[in-house]
Write a protein that holds these residues in place. Structure first.
Motif, PDB file in Angstrom:
ATOM      1  N   CYS A 190       1.242  -1.481  -0.113  1.00  0.00           N
ATOM      2  CA  CYS A 190       0.175   0.239   0.178  1.00  0.00           C
ATOM      3  C   CYS A 190       1.180   1.318  -0.334  1.00  0.00           C
ATOM      4  CB  CYS A 190      -0.815   0.180   0.914  1.00  0.00           C
ATOM      5  SG  CYS A 190      -1.981   1.699   1.390  1.00  0.00           S
ATOM      6  N   PRO A 191       0.953   1.556  -1.217  1.00  0.00           N
ATOM      7  CA  PRO A 191       1.644   3.625  -1.106  1.00  0.00           C
ATOM      8  C   PRO A 191       0.961   3.904  -0.213  1.00  0.00           C
ATOM      9  CG  PRO A 191       0.570   3.179  -3.060  1.00  0.00           C
ATOM     10  CD  PRO A 191      -0.018   1.472  -1.868  1.00  0.00           C
ATOM     11  N   LYS A 192      -0.037   4.182   1.000  1.00  0.00           N
ATOM     12  CA  LYS A 192       0.315   5.049   1.916  1.00  0.00           C
ATOM     13  C   LYS A 192       0.305   4.730   2.779  1.00  0.00           C
ATOM     14  CE  LYS A 192      -4.097   6.046   4.858  1.00  0.00           C
ATOM     15  NZ  LYS A 192      -5.610   6.201   5.300  1.00  0.00           N
ATOM     16  N   GLU A 193       1.279   3.889   3.338  1.00  0.00           N
ATOM     17  CA  GLU A 193       1.781   2.976   4.438  1.00  0.00           C
ATOM     18  C   GLU A 193       3.231   3.506   3.878  1.00  0.00           C
ATOM     19  OE1 GLU A 193       1.479  -1.178   4.340  1.00  0.00           O
ATOM     20  OE2 GLU A 193      -0.628  -1.664   5.441  1.00  0.00           O
ATOM     21  N   TRP A 194       3.934   3.134   2.590  1.00  0.00           N
ATOM     22  CA  TRP A 194       5.093   3.452   2.453  1.00  0.00           C
ATOM     23  C   TRP A 194       4.530   5.070   2.541  1.00  0.00           C
ATOM     24  CZ3 TRP A 194       6.276   6.996  -1.751  1.00  0.00           C
ATOM     25  CH2 TRP A 194       7.726   6.581  -2.154  1.00  0.00           C
ATOM     26  N   LEU A 195       4.055   5.915   2.018  1.00  0.00           N
ATOM     27  CA  LEU A 195       3.894   7.157   2.169  1.00  0.00           C
ATOM     28  C   LEU A 195       4.787   8.169   3.726  1.00  0.00           C
ATOM     29  CD1 LEU A 195       1.904   8.696  -0.338  1.00  0.00           C
ATOM     30  CD2 LEU A 195       4.685   8.846  -0.354  1.00  0.00           C
ATOM     31  N   ALA A 231       6.252  17.804 -11.063  1.00  0.00           N
ATOM     32  CA  ALA A 231       5.228  16.527 -11.417  1.00  0.00           C
ATOM     33  C   ALA A 231       4.171  17.053 -11.127  1.00  0.00           C
ATOM     34  CB  ALA A 231       5.618  14.849 -10.680  1.00  0.00           C
ATOM     35  N   ALA A 232       4.068  18.023  -9.885  1.00  0.00           N
ATOM     36  CA  ALA A 232       2.975  18.970  -8.958  1.00  0.00           C
ATOM     37  C   ALA A 232       2.261  19.758 -10.047  1.00  0.00           C
ATOM     38  CB  ALA A 232       3.104  19.134  -7.782  1.00  0.00           C
ATOM     39  N   LYS A 250      -1.292  16.901  -3.649  1.00  0.00           N
ATOM     40  CA  LYS A 250      -2.623  16.577  -4.627  1.00  0.00           C
ATOM     41  C   LYS A 250      -1.667  15.285  -5.217  1.00  0.00           C
ATOM     42  CE  LYS A 250      -5.749  21.182  -5.509  1.00  0.00           C
ATOM     43  NZ  LYS A 250      -6.190  22.059  -6.711  1.00  0.00           N
ATOM     44  N   LEU A 251      -0.912  15.793  -5.718  1.00  0.00           N
ATOM     45  CA  LEU A 251       0.305  14.580  -6.963  1.00  0.00           C
ATOM     46  C   LEU A 251      -0.160  13.516  -5.213  1.00  0.00           C
ATOM     47  CD1 LEU A 251       2.663  13.575  -8.284  1.00  0.00           C
ATOM     48  CD2 LEU A 251       4.035  15.358  -6.628  1.00  0.00           C
ATOM     49  N   ILE A 252       0.285  13.790  -4.191  1.00  0.00           N
ATOM     50  CA  ILE A 252       0.563  12.491  -3.078  1.00  0.00           C
ATOM     51  C   ILE A 252      -1.180  12.002  -2.858  1.00  0.00           C
ATOM     52  CG2 ILE A 252       0.441  12.369  -0.801  1.00  0.00           C
ATOM     53  CD1 ILE A 252       3.695  13.026  -2.031  1.00  0.00           C
ATOM     54  N   HIS A 253      -2.127  13.178  -3.111  1.00  0.00           N
ATOM     55  CA  HIS A 253      -3.174  11.735  -3.080  1.00  0.00           C
ATOM     56  C   HIS A 253      -3.343  11.332  -4.700  1.00  0.00           C
ATOM     57  CE1 HIS A 253      -7.495  11.675  -1.907  1.00  0.00           C
ATOM     58  NE2 HIS A 253      -7.618  12.377  -3.293  1.00  0.00           N
ATOM     59  N   HIS A 254      -3.143  11.566  -5.579  1.00  0.00           N
ATOM     60  CA  HIS A 254      -3.084  11.286  -7.021  1.00  0.00           C
ATOM     61  C   HIS A 254      -2.237   9.680  -6.832  1.00  0.00           C
ATOM     62  CE1 HIS A 254      -4.094  10.315 -11.197  1.00  0.00           C
ATOM     63  NE2 HIS A 254      -2.712  11.009 -11.449  1.00  0.00           N
ATOM     64  N   VAL A 255      -1.071   9.767  -6.038  1.00  0.00           N
ATOM     65  CA  VAL A 255      -0.108   9.038  -5.974  1.00  0.00           C
ATOM     66  C   VAL A 255      -1.145   7.524  -4.941  1.00  0.00           C
ATOM     67  CG1 VAL A 255       2.400   8.130  -4.826  1.00  0.00           C
ATOM     68  CG2 VAL A 255       1.934   9.667  -5.665  1.00  0.00           C
ATOM     69  N   LEU A 256      -1.849   7.712  -3.809  1.00  0.00           N
ATOM     70  CA  LEU A 256      -2.009   7.118  -3.087  1.00  0.00           C
ATOM     71  C   LEU A 256      -3.214   6.286  -3.521  1.00  0.00           C
ATOM     72  CD1 LEU A 256      -2.327   9.699   0.237  1.00  0.00           C
ATOM     73  CD2 LEU A 256      -0.816   7.364  -0.686  1.00  0.00           C
ATOM     74  N   VAL A 264       2.104   7.240 -13.045  1.00  0.00           N
ATOM     75  CA  VAL A 264       3.538   7.537 -13.145  1.00  0.00           C
ATOM     76  C   VAL A 264       3.695   8.563 -14.215  1.00  0.00           C
ATOM     77  CG1 VAL A 264       5.527   5.935 -14.047  1.00  0.00           C
ATOM     78  CG2 VAL A 264       4.767   5.713 -12.148  1.00  0.00           C
ATOM     79  N   ALA A 265       2.544   8.000 -15.614  1.00  0.00           N
ATOM     80  CA  ALA A 265       2.706   8.540 -16.980  1.00  0.00           C
ATOM     81  C   ALA A 265       1.944   9.743 -16.938  1.00  0.00           C
ATOM     82  CB  ALA A 265       0.950   8.012 -17.144  1.00  0.00           C
TER      83      ALA A 265
END
Length: 338
Positions: A190-195, A231-232, A250-256, A264-265
């Motif tokens: 889960c990317p959320k745990e990582w972040l 990237a943002a 918002k970028l971080i939200h996108h990643v999550l 990535v695209a």
């Protein structure tokens, strides 16, 4: 000393100076050409990275001096003068952890001086790196500043450390590593745990900023911070601190929330299409860019006043605002004064 050598280089009217940036994740050569009017243009060449064993702390620790210097030599063109081979946060960390000793560094210094008499091998302190970056920022971005009363500061981020400066007497360098946290990305389903892990680490790394006055003014966001901003969607534009934090969040939200391939695209489109001169491998570096965005959010929230403004860019007029350019700028200025 390398400062004395730089004067000799300019007195002999050498047109191209070369500085090698030995970072925590790559080794890059910067060749800067000076024309008759003192204008500078540059060319970057990748010398090494983890794939070919070109990471300086590993090279020195393993005694691969000659192999490494041959890699540099193969990337220097005829007529170019090698000025400095400089190491930054990755090497400082290796020295702190006793993975690299003073004797190993002295051995490399000797190898370098035997091969290039006008070149020095330096392990820069954090403050030296910060001051060279400030020189580079002022050289690269001053043409964009129409108000001479406004002093341009900067905030930068490498793989191992970050630097912040508002002027020559206010510089700071601190350990805040993205290279340490990025490999953890593949270990989390889960990317959320990582972040969340990344965010806690970064706030711990920059805790000292909470006790310092919040910086105010105009700041250039450079190196990996500029990449994260692009990237943002806020690259090459002036934004407030709050707007920068909002866009990065918002970028971080996108990643999550979105599939990895989708965000990535998005990063690829925002950087490679809109900022092609930046030369960023966005596909393989996407987790690093996400970590850089999280790091930048933490720094902006902790270290800057809410009326600070930022311009995020890696380059202007084909000059990149890297510490290695600052070395050449200092040499150029010393030569002019001489």
């Amino acid at each position: 000393s390398y400062s004395f050598c730089t004067l000799l280089v300019f007195e002999r009217n050498m047109q191209t100076l070369v500085v090698v940036d030995c970072g925590s994740g790559h080794t890059e050569l910067l060749a800067v050409t000076r024309d008759a009017k003192g204008n500078l243009t540059e060319e970057k060449r990748r010398v090494g990275d983890i794939r070919n064993g070109g990471i300086i702390d590993k090279v020195v620790a393993e005694g691969r001096d000659e192999e490494f210097l041959k890699m540099i030599e193969d990337n220097i063109k005829e007529g170019e003068k090698l000025l400095m081979i400089g190491c930054t946060g990755g090497m400082r960390k290796a020295v702190r952890e006793k993975l690299v000793t003073t004797e190993m560094i002295d051995r490399m210094k000797t190898s370098v001086s035997k091969k290039w008499t006008s070149c020095s091998f330096e392990v820069l302190t954090g403050l030296q790196e910060a001051k060279y970056e400030l020189l580079a920022v002022q050289r690269v971005f001053s043409p964009l500043n129409n108000d001479p009363t406004i002093k341009i500061g900067y905030v930068s981020g490498g793989g191992a450390t970050c630097q912040v400066a508002s002027h020559a007497d206010d510089v700071d360098s601190f350990h805040c590593s993205t290279l340490e946290v990025t490999p953890l990305f593949s270990n989390h389903d889960c990317p959320k745990e990582w972040l969340q892990v990344v965010e806690r680490k970064f706030f711990d790394d920059i805790a000292h900023l909470q006790d310092a006055p919040r910086r105010q003014g105009l700041f250039m966001g450079i190196t990996m911070h500029a990449t994260a901003a692009a990237a943002a969607g806020i690259g090459d534009s002036i934004v407030s601190r709050d707007d920068a934090v909002s866009s990065l969040s918002k970028l971080i939200h996108h990643v999550l929330l979105d599939p990895v391939a989708e965000w990535v695209a998005t990063i690829q489109e925002r950087i490679q299409v809109k900022h092609p001169r930046w030369l960023i491998d966005t596909h393989t570096r996407a987790p690093l860019i996400a970590a850089s965005a999280m790091r930048l959010i933490c720094i902006l929230k902790t270290g800057f006043h809410d009326d600070a403004t930022f311009y995020f860019s890696r380059c202007h007029d084909e000059l990149h605002a890297d510490w290695s350019l600052g070395v050449v700028v200092e040499a150029h200025d010393d030569g002019q004064q001489k």
